[in-house]
Write a protein that holds these residues in place. Structure first.
Motif, short mmCIF file in Angstrom:
data_model
loop_
_atom_site.label_atom_id
_atom_site.label_comp_id
_atom_site.label_asym_id
_atom_site.label_seq_id
_atom_site.Cartn_x
_atom_site.Cartn_y
_atom_site.Cartn_z
N LYS A 41 60.22 19.86 8.68
CA LYS A 41 61.81 21.42 8.21
C LYS A 41 62.16 20.77 7.56
O LYS A 41 63.00 19.74 7.52
CB LYS A 41 61.89 21.43 9.60
CG LYS A 41 62.99 20.75 10.69
CD LYS A 41 63.39 21.68 11.29
CE LYS A 41 64.45 20.97 12.41
NZ LYS A 41 64.67 21.24 13.76
N ASN A 62 58.51 23.99 11.98
CA ASN A 62 59.01 24.27 12.57
C ASN A 62 58.62 26.05 11.99
O ASN A 62 59.80 27.38 12.41
CB ASN A 62 60.59 24.76 13.33
CG ASN A 62 60.98 24.99 11.85
OD1 ASN A 62 60.88 24.73 10.97
ND2 ASN A 62 62.57 25.18 12.00
N VAL A 86 55.81 23.57 15.71
CA VAL A 86 56.90 23.09 16.57
C VAL A 86 58.33 24.02 16.88
O VAL A 86 58.85 24.35 17.69
CB VAL A 86 57.82 21.79 16.28
CG1 VAL A 86 56.92 20.77 16.72
CG2 VAL A 86 58.75 21.47 15.41
N MET A 167 56.20 21.75 26.62
CA MET A 167 57.19 21.71 25.35
C MET A 167 58.87 22.04 26.46
O MET A 167 58.63 23.13 26.17
CB MET A 167 57.48 21.31 24.58
CG MET A 167 57.72 21.45 23.73
SD MET A 167 59.05 22.53 22.80
CE MET A 167 59.71 22.81 21.56
N VAL A 169 63.35 21.67 25.14
CA VAL A 169 64.44 21.47 23.84
C VAL A 169 65.31 21.36 25.00
O VAL A 169 66.05 22.73 25.08
CB VAL A 169 64.85 22.30 22.79
CG1 VAL A 169 65.61 21.67 21.76
CG2 VAL A 169 63.23 22.16 21.62
N MET A 199 63.75 14.35 20.21
CA MET A 199 64.21 14.50 19.77
C MET A 199 64.79 12.99 19.12
O MET A 199 65.32 12.10 19.61
CB MET A 199 65.39 15.43 18.91
CG MET A 199 63.95 16.88 19.81
SD MET A 199 64.95 18.81 19.38
CE MET A 199 66.94 18.74 18.41
N ARG A 215 59.41 14.03 19.00
CA ARG A 215 59.79 15.32 18.10
C ARG A 215 60.70 15.20 17.29
O ARG A 215 61.84 15.22 17.94
CB ARG A 215 59.98 16.71 18.11
CG ARG A 215 58.26 16.63 19.24
CD ARG A 215 59.08 18.60 19.44
NE ARG A 215 59.99 18.78 19.94
CZ ARG A 215 60.54 18.58 21.05
NH1 ARG A 215 59.78 18.78 21.77
NH2 ARG A 215 61.60 18.83 21.30
N VAL A 216 60.55 14.43 15.97
CA VAL A 216 61.27 12.92 15.19
C VAL A 216 61.97 13.76 14.10
O VAL A 216 61.26 13.29 13.11
CB VAL A 216 62.10 11.75 15.66
CG1 VAL A 216 62.97 10.78 14.75
CG2 VAL A 216 62.23 11.29 16.75
N GLY A 217 63.47 13.98 13.27
CA GLY A 217 63.58 14.77 12.53
C GLY A 217 64.35 14.20 11.46
O GLY A 217 64.23 12.77 10.87
N ARG A 224 69.72 16.86 8.54
CA ARG A 224 69.76 18.11 7.16
C ARG A 224 70.71 18.65 7.76
O ARG A 224 72.07 18.52 7.39
CB ARG A 224 68.97 18.46 7.90
CG ARG A 224 67.33 19.00 7.95
CD ARG A 224 66.70 19.41 9.25
NE ARG A 224 67.57 20.05 10.60
CZ ARG A 224 66.99 18.76 11.23
NH1 ARG A 224 66.06 17.73 10.71
NH2 ARG A 224 67.16 18.62 12.57
C1 LIG Z 1 64.80 20.41 14.24
C2 LIG Z 1 63.29 20.03 15.39
C3 LIG Z 1 63.40 18.58 15.80
C4 LIG Z 1 63.37 17.27 15.42
O1 LIG Z 1 65.31 17.53 15.57
P1 LIG Z 1 65.73 15.85 14.78
O2 LIG Z 1 67.61 16.07 16.02
O3 LIG Z 1 66.56 16.22 13.35
O4 LIG Z 1 65.29 15.18 15.66
C5 LIG Z 1 62.44 18.67 17.13
N1 LIG Z 1 62.22 19.67 17.82
C6 LIG Z 1 62.05 21.09 17.43
C7 LIG Z 1 61.92 22.04 17.65
C8 LIG Z 1 63.12 21.51 16.34
O5 LIG Z 1 63.41 22.57 15.85
#
Ligand SMILES: *Cc1c(COP(=O)(O)O)cnc(C)c1O
Length: 225
Positions: A41, A62, A86, A167, A169, A199, A215-217, A224
């Motif tokens: 994203k 997302n 996600v 799932m 968060v 994450m 789920r790794v950004g 970001r």
């Molecule tokens: C952005 C996002 C992530 C990744 O987050 P990071 O902290 O950058 O790894 C994972 N899951 C969801 C649902 C997100 O929106």
């Protein structure tokens, strides 16, 4: 930051994969049972291409609109990309989501279940789903309430929405492990094999507790804005 780079330094993908492997080994798990979803994203195609070049094929977004703008072109070049949704999904985007994504992690309410069931039937395409649980029972957060899970699972069955896992968060700034453990317990109770949790900041803890999809950004792409 300056541009001086050690050619032998591991890439961020290698660094994350090594950390995953280490966490899996500590927990006595096989690392092939854990999938790394690169959350792309807000990242442009130019930022995504290096990961594709390294052989990575599993990505997550997302937003339907953003994914629709970015991924068809990348998929034309790399046909084996797998794309996961996600983020929160509006029911009126169900058709578009079913056309674009291979897996949906954010099924969380009856209206969305009905819309997705209809969209899958219309497209004659079965898209595996996760139910997102509001595991910290936070007011402002998306996700199905823990108590509402059995009812939502029944509804998914009725509407032909294939649920494979849960799932979450967890709440920000709290130790995430108890929430991961609670999600794992709920999945087990309902016989669901997959767990999407963890994450950048907490994927190792999630792997130790049984995550099948992390789920790794930012650990892959940088912070970001
Ligand atoms: C952005 C996002 C992530 C990744 O987050 P990071 O902290 O950058 O790894 C994972 N899951 C969801 C649902 C997100 O929106």
């Amino acid at each position: 930051m300056d541009d001086i780079q050690d050619e032998n330094a591991p890439t961020s993908l290698e660094t994350v994969e090594r950390a995953m492997d280490k966490a899996a080994a500590l927990a006595g798990r096989e690392n092939e049972n854990i999938s790394l979803i690169a959350i792309s994203k807000t990242r442009m195609a130019e930022e995504i291409l290096p990961l594709l070049g390294e052989g990575h094929r599993l990505f997550g977004e997302n937003r339907v609109q953003e994914a629709a703008e970015k991924w068809p072109e990348l998929r034309a070049e790399y046909s084996d990309i797998e794309l996961h949704m996600v983020g929160q999904l509006q029911s009126n985007k169900a058709d578009e989501a079913i056309a674009l994504f291979d897996v949906i992690h954010s099924v969380d309410r009856p209206s969305l279940v009905k819309a997705l069931g209809k969209a899958m039937q219309k497209a004659n395409r079965s898209v595996p789903c996760f139910i997102q649980i509001n595991i910290g029972e936070e007011e402002q957060k998306g996700g199905c309430g823990i108590a509402d899970l059995p009812g939502l699972l029944t509804l998914c069955e009725k509407h032909g929405v294939p649920v494979q896992g849960l799932m979450c968060v967890p709440p920000l700034d709290l130790e995430p492990s108890p929430y991961f453990a609670l999600l794992a317990q709920k999945a087990k109770v309902h016989g669901l094999p997959l767990l999407s949790m963890g994450m950048s900041a907490d994927f190792e803890a999630a792997v130790k507790i049984g995550a099948t999809h992390i789920r790794v950004g930012s650990a892959l792409f940088g912070a970001r804005n």
